[in-house]
Design an enzyme around this catalytic site. Structure first.
Site, PDB file in Angstrom:
ATOM      1  N   ARG A  80      49.442  33.394  46.347  1.00  0.00           N
ATOM      2  CA  ARG A  80      48.787  34.570  45.757  1.00  0.00           C
ATOM      3  C   ARG A  80      48.604  35.661  46.808  1.00  0.00           C
ATOM      4  O   ARG A  80      48.729  36.852  46.495  1.00  0.00           O
ATOM      5  CB  ARG A  80      47.451  34.159  45.131  1.00  0.00           C
ATOM      6  CG  ARG A  80      46.835  35.267  44.302  1.00  0.00           C
ATOM      7  CD  ARG A  80      45.692  34.763  43.466  1.00  0.00           C
ATOM      8  NE  ARG A  80      44.558  34.363  44.290  1.00  0.00           N
ATOM      9  CZ  ARG A  80      43.447  33.780  43.815  1.00  0.00           C
ATOM     10  NH1 ARG A  80      43.339  33.523  42.514  1.00  0.00           N
ATOM     11  NH2 ARG A  80      42.457  33.460  44.605  1.00  0.00           N
ATOM     12  N   LYS A 183      44.613  40.405  44.689  1.00  0.00           N
ATOM     13  CA  LYS A 183      43.261  40.176  45.210  1.00  0.00           C
ATOM     14  C   LYS A 183      43.041  41.106  46.402  1.00  0.00           C
ATOM     15  O   LYS A 183      43.242  40.728  47.549  1.00  0.00           O
ATOM     16  CB  LYS A 183      43.086  38.710  45.601  1.00  0.00           C
ATOM     17  CG  LYS A 183      41.631  38.272  45.551  1.00  0.00           C
ATOM     18  CD  LYS A 183      41.511  36.763  45.594  1.00  0.00           C
ATOM     19  CE  LYS A 183      40.062  36.337  45.563  1.00  0.00           C
ATOM     20  NZ  LYS A 183      39.454  36.402  44.217  1.00  0.00           N
ATOM     21  N   GLU A 219      38.246  40.626  32.114  1.00  0.00           N
ATOM     22  CA  GLU A 219      37.584  39.660  33.005  1.00  0.00           C
ATOM     23  C   GLU A 219      36.057  39.757  32.901  1.00  0.00           C
ATOM     24  O   GLU A 219      35.507  40.731  32.383  1.00  0.00           O
ATOM     25  CB  GLU A 219      37.998  39.914  34.456  1.00  0.00           C
ATOM     26  CG  GLU A 219      39.445  39.565  34.720  1.00  0.00           C
ATOM     27  CD  GLU A 219      39.720  39.213  36.169  1.00  0.00           C
ATOM     28  OE1 GLU A 219      39.164  38.228  36.667  1.00  0.00           O
ATOM     29  OE2 GLU A 219      40.508  39.939  36.802  1.00  0.00           O
TER      30      GLU A 219
END
Ligand SMILES: *Cc1c(COP(=O)(O)O)cnc(C)c1O
Length: 339
Positions: A80, A183, A219
């Site tokens: 990721r 992220k 989210e």
């Protein structure tokens, strides 16, 4: 560590013995270095400071009943972070360098891994940023990768519990074709005002809808959402959601438990139909949702009337925590045991 009260640790920063670093220069990654200092010497024109060339990861190590330390799905975090590098034009940290740095940081700080009984764990924070000086808007040619660790307490101090969330359409976390799927720190900076508003109103966080149409669920703060109904685990699919490794794991465990799993667009009205709902991420595994209040439309979606988590959330939570602490067999090969 004789003077740490493991069971009463907060999710805060505690200094450990050292951190592990690796620098990218002249198109190549250097050797791993161990540093005792918590500080770094950074050029004031570094691209991370001005243009947000930065990404981070969060994962945990757990001490089992057998005294062994287990790191959960480290390779997934490495991959990721590579995706985040693509999104921000940063040098990619090779998976083996990432894993070696994480293991080294955990091993060298072993005395900070909380005992099994405490329910606490060692939080691992890898961070990557552009460290080269640049004034024009372009990617840095130099990068710094650091892994530090800090012990964190159990997320649920008074036991596994539900909390309320709030929908407020005046805030977006990320755009449909923006950075939501990476992220990066900028997404967090973009969420601070909304998060503070939610806290002031007594909610655990903002419940984000898709930024374009405000029709679909994105989210819950910095956690993925899932709902349970008709023996099915349902979680949103969207281009602005960060692919949570916890959510990915829960989808597999839900299937193991005999549930159907659906990953698709979830319209906000569908909230009326869920029997249980939860937010998921590394910090809490599952943070079951008591209710979601729609601040703009003065509606409320209630999932728990007594404040207690539902049976499926509880089962999934216990199963995943069991694997992390080594109480349950690691049937999916998610755990790295530190020898
Ligand atoms: C980190 C993060 C999550 C949770 O991901 P995990 O891999 O499960 O910890 C969810 N949403 C956002 C926006 C995040 O940054």
């Amino acid at each position: 560590m004789e003077n740490i009260d493991w069971s009463n640790l907060a999710f805060g920063y505690i200094k450990t013995d050292c951190n592990v670093r690796c620098e990218y220069r002249n198109d190549a990654w250097g050797e791993l270095e161990v540093h005792e200092s918590e500080f770094l010497n950074l050029h004031m024109a570094a691209t991370c400071l001005h243009y947000g060339q930065e990404s981070f990861e969060g994962l945990k190590a757990f001490r089992g009943k057998d005294g062994k330390i287990r790191i959960f799905r480290m390779k997934d975090n490495a991959l990721r972070m590579q995706d985040s590098s693509e999104g921000t034009m940063m040098a990619k940290v090779p998976v083996d360098v990432f894993q070696e740095a994480v293991i080294k940081a955990v091993k060298l700080n072993e005395r900070f891994v909380p005992p099994y009984e405490s329910g606490a764990s060692l939080y691992i924070r890898p961070v990557l940023f552009g460290s080269g000086a640049q004034i024009g808007v372009k990617p840095s040619t130099e990068y710094m990768f650091i892994v530090f660790v800090t012990p964190v307490g159990p997320y649920f101090k008074g036991g596994f519990q539900t909390t309320p969330f709030v929908i407020m359409r005046e805030y977006d976390r990320s755009a449909p074709l923006g950075m939501g799927k990476y992220k990066v720190g900028g997404n967090y900076a973009a969420s601070l005002v909304a998060g503070q508003r939610a806290h002031e109103l007594g909610y655990s966080n903002i419940f984000y809808l898709d930024a374009k149409e405000k029709k679909y669920i994105d989210e819950c703060g910095a956690a993925n959402f899932f709902g349970i109904k008709d023996n099915t685990y349902i979680t949103p699919k969207s281009t602005s959601i960060l692919p949570s490794i916890t959510n990915k794991s829960l989808m597999v465990l839900a299937k193991d438990l005999g549930l159907n799993v659906e990953q698709r667009a979830v319209p906000v009205e569908e909230l009326t139909t869920f029997e249980e709902a939860g937010a998921c991420g590394t910090a809490a595994v599952i943070s079951p949702i008591e209710r979601i209040d729609d601040y703009d439309e003065k509606k409320s979606y209630v999932f728990s009337t007594d404040g207690k988590p539902g049976p499926i959330c509880t089962k999934l939570y216990n199963k995943l925590r069991g694997i992390q602490y080594g109480d349950e067999p690691d049937t999916h090969g998610w755990v790295t045991v530190i020898e």
